[in-house]
Design a protein around this motif. Sequence first.
Motif, PDB file in Angstrom:
ATOM      1  N   THR A 629       7.620  23.182  63.664  1.00  0.00           N
ATOM      2  CA  THR A 629       8.449  23.245  64.869  1.00  0.00           C
ATOM      3  C   THR A 629       9.913  22.957  64.557  1.00  0.00           C
ATOM      4  OG1 THR A 629       8.029  20.932  65.382  1.00  0.00           O
ATOM      5  CG2 THR A 629       6.524  22.554  66.330  1.00  0.00           C
ATOM      6  N   LEU A 630      10.790  23.465  65.412  1.00  0.00           N
ATOM      7  CA  LEU A 630      12.233  23.259  65.296  1.00  0.00           C
ATOM      8  C   LEU A 630      12.829  23.030  66.680  1.00  0.00           C
ATOM      9  CD1 LEU A 630      13.366  26.062  62.808  1.00  0.00           C
ATOM     10  CD2 LEU A 630      13.646  23.620  62.454  1.00  0.00           C
ATOM     11  N   PRO A 631      13.892  22.250  66.782  1.00  0.00           N
ATOM     12  CA  PRO A 631      14.611  22.140  68.048  1.00  0.00           C
ATOM     13  C   PRO A 631      15.492  23.369  68.236  1.00  0.00           C
ATOM     14  CG  PRO A 631      15.743  20.879  66.380  1.00  0.00           C
ATOM     15  CD  PRO A 631      14.498  21.427  65.729  1.00  0.00           C
ATOM     16  N   ALA A 632      16.124  23.484  69.392  1.00  0.00           N
ATOM     17  CA  ALA A 632      17.080  24.563  69.611  1.00  0.00           C
ATOM     18  C   ALA A 632      18.259  24.405  68.652  1.00  0.00           C
ATOM     19  CB  ALA A 632      17.563  24.554  71.053  1.00  0.00           C
ATOM     20  N   LEU A 633      18.872  25.520  68.320  1.00  0.00           N
ATOM     21  CA  LEU A 633      20.012  25.515  67.402  1.00  0.00           C
ATOM     22  C   LEU A 633      21.115  24.621  67.946  1.00  0.00           C
ATOM     23  CD1 LEU A 633      20.911  27.005  64.765  1.00  0.00           C
ATOM     24  CD2 LEU A 633      22.211  28.539  66.262  1.00  0.00           C
ATOM     25  N   ASP A 634      21.696  23.819  67.050  1.00  0.00           N
ATOM     26  CA  ASP A 634      22.797  22.898  67.376  1.00  0.00           C
ATOM     27  C   ASP A 634      22.369  21.717  68.225  1.00  0.00           C
ATOM     28  OD1 ASP A 634      24.650  24.350  65.941  1.00  0.00           O
ATOM     29  OD2 ASP A 634      25.352  25.500  67.672  1.00  0.00           O
ATOM     30  N   GLU A 635      21.073  21.559  68.507  1.00  0.00           N
ATOM     31  CA  GLU A 635      20.643  20.375  69.246  1.00  0.00           C
ATOM     32  C   GLU A 635      20.896  19.137  68.395  1.00  0.00           C
ATOM     33  OE1 GLU A 635      16.477  18.554  70.941  1.00  0.00           O
ATOM     34  OE2 GLU A 635      16.889  20.697  71.221  1.00  0.00           O
ATOM     35  N   ASP A 636      21.354  18.079  69.044  1.00  0.00           N
ATOM     36  CA  ASP A 636      21.686  16.855  68.334  1.00  0.00           C
ATOM     37  C   ASP A 636      20.398  16.163  67.891  1.00  0.00           C
ATOM     38  OD1 ASP A 636      23.636  13.857  69.193  1.00  0.00           O
ATOM     39  OD2 ASP A 636      22.650  14.504  67.338  1.00  0.00           O
ATOM     40  N   LEU A 637      20.099  16.283  66.625  1.00  0.00           N
ATOM     41  CA  LEU A 637      18.852  15.712  66.125  1.00  0.00           C
ATOM     42  C   LEU A 637      18.820  14.196  66.259  1.00  0.00           C
ATOM     43  CD1 LEU A 637      18.279  17.861  62.913  1.00  0.00           C
ATOM     44  CD2 LEU A 637      17.391  18.208  65.214  1.00  0.00           C
TER      45      LEU A 637
END
Length: 704
Positions: A629-637
């Motif tokens: 899985t991945l977060p949305a692009l540029d989401e602040d991890l």
Amino acid sequence: MADQSDQTLNFYALLIGIDYYLPNRLYKNLKGAVRDINLVASYLSETLKIPSERIFKLTSPNPEVAEIIETKNPEPTYENIVAKFKAITELAQPGQQVYIYYSGHGGRTTTIYPDLKGADQYDEGIVPSDIGAGGRYLLDVELAMLLKRMTDKGLIVTLIMDSCHSGGVTRGDGAIRSGEETDKTPPNQESLVAPLEELIANWKTLTEGVDSDIAWIPPIKNYLLLAACRPNEYAYEYAFDGKERHGALTYWLIQTLATSSTGLSFRKLYDRVCAQIQSKFPQQLPMLIGDGTRAVFGNESLPHHYSVTVISVDSNQKQVTLNAGLAQGLSSGTQFAIYPLNATDFSNRQQQQAIVEIVEVQASKSMARVLEPEEGGIEVPEELKIEPGSPAVMVAAPVTLVRRVLLLDNKEAGDKEHQLPAELLDKQKEALEAVRQALTGNGWVVEVKAGDDLKSHYQVGVGRDGEYEISSENPFKNLGIPLKIDDTDSANAVVKRLVHLSKYQAVQSLDNPNSEVTKYVEFELLDVNRKPFAEPSNIVIKQGESMVLRIKNTSSQPLNIAILDLDSTWAIYKLSIKGNEDIFYPLDSKEEIYDTVNTELPDGEAYKQAKETLKLFATRGIAQFDWLTLPALDEDLGKKGNLDEELENVANQKGLGINPLNQLLGTIGADLDNPPPEGRRVRSKPNPNAEWVTKQVTFTLTQS
């Protein structure tokens, strides 16, 4: 785990253990169920300090066991079990925990709800001790009502079932906790739980939108189920120490709890127990249904660390087996750090027990050798042993995840799209040099030069509006806010986007078209009425509309499946299947399921229309897909709360953005100074390749 004082005040337990059954033709006596309950009760009272008046026990000991297990507890008859459920529901107050533990036989009987389940279906249930003397089962439909009353009151319910769903026979030294066949005796239709009409109405409400083949009972809010095995599998009891029998689930569950400190979620508990059971009884695979992030014996939610799990270790501590393989994109040469069973802070390298390198990859598992210190391994004292269930986190990405980037710093001045205004011409070299510096020490995206033999996957240049432009032959669309070359953080953000895109596209590219499993898996998208779309290759869905996924396993063997949603924000989510939040969903032989999926467009003007892909993975064997899985692009991890501090320090020192792989693997830190060797290649083997397959459906989502 929660504070013990809170547990004492907010905790009730109902423990049911049945070894002795009145004479009957289906259910043999057991020898470990009451021991299970006594073991659990001891842990609750001695370790958690739960007062005895909050622990309710119903037990039926076997008089033939070598030692006498004295008990003054009420017998676990149908009437007594129902009465205790009702009593605890009355006593417990909203927000308090109720812990229900059943150890004994599970059974199947001819359904008394043919209009609800179908005339050829069956009811599942707990087998009370008096089943042989006119007693009756506590059926799944009744159990669902009892639990629903608890959750409706605001109670936090945990149900653990150390029993089978269906028939089996004794094998070797292990006993199976189930009857030998479905009970076809005309069932008693009277219920002490609720009137028939109320039971049916509740079941219909709970199962709306859920396929009819349910694991014990349908999902309910604030309820979590840990079951000893899947439907059509076996739950074993065994003399683990050579003397006393225990249920496999109970034995390893208590063993794990006894050696754990704090911060143990049900997901982590499940991973450990599952690994241990599979190493002894491959035919038994526990199930976890509900919020696996909930703390064991607590109300709080704990983040799940996405790691793979050690499922076996050789006697010399020189080789381990991991529960991830080709289906997760692993290849030979990938390196993992192994941590202790109860580790939660993967940024603390002092806790690492070993570095292992994969030497053989199969469909859903991998063999890895433990590296010696001179090979980049760790010097660890002999008394620190690697154990099954230990978490393993990636420290070097496989070559399939490494992408090459070409920096285009030689654009000419002009008015055409591929040219630059004169005022930007002198800035492009400086801007791209900043990206080159940001790439330093990054093993996931590496630079290639123009004219190199290796072709680039990505190209980075400067656009006409003074922004960084990322292309793969053609510029990517929907990459979010433009990254201006004059902003000091933009170069790091470019690298972060490149890493994110490389992982996203690695998941996209996972395929195994020559697999023999391909012909056995059916996967299609249907409309809300379960009808095929007129143009399956050009499906358009309006925002807010629902659709239905149809999945069927036509083979003679069960398959484990997972579905990933590759959406237009460059995020990858794992869909729940029939409310099951586990790492995979077990699809039995010939099983066909329908699952309703709701749709929603991402926020923003750029998403008036979006294309999404649902990718199905099916494998024979245990597989784990959460780490894809991945977060949305540029989401602040950093907002996820699980980034390791050490990696942030290294990233700041080297001027790099935090690698999105941290979210992918669940707050683990990929070693920036240990990049994957570019010369490594996947060594394909035909047999493992034949055991997994991917299929996907793509649709367009529109506003109207």
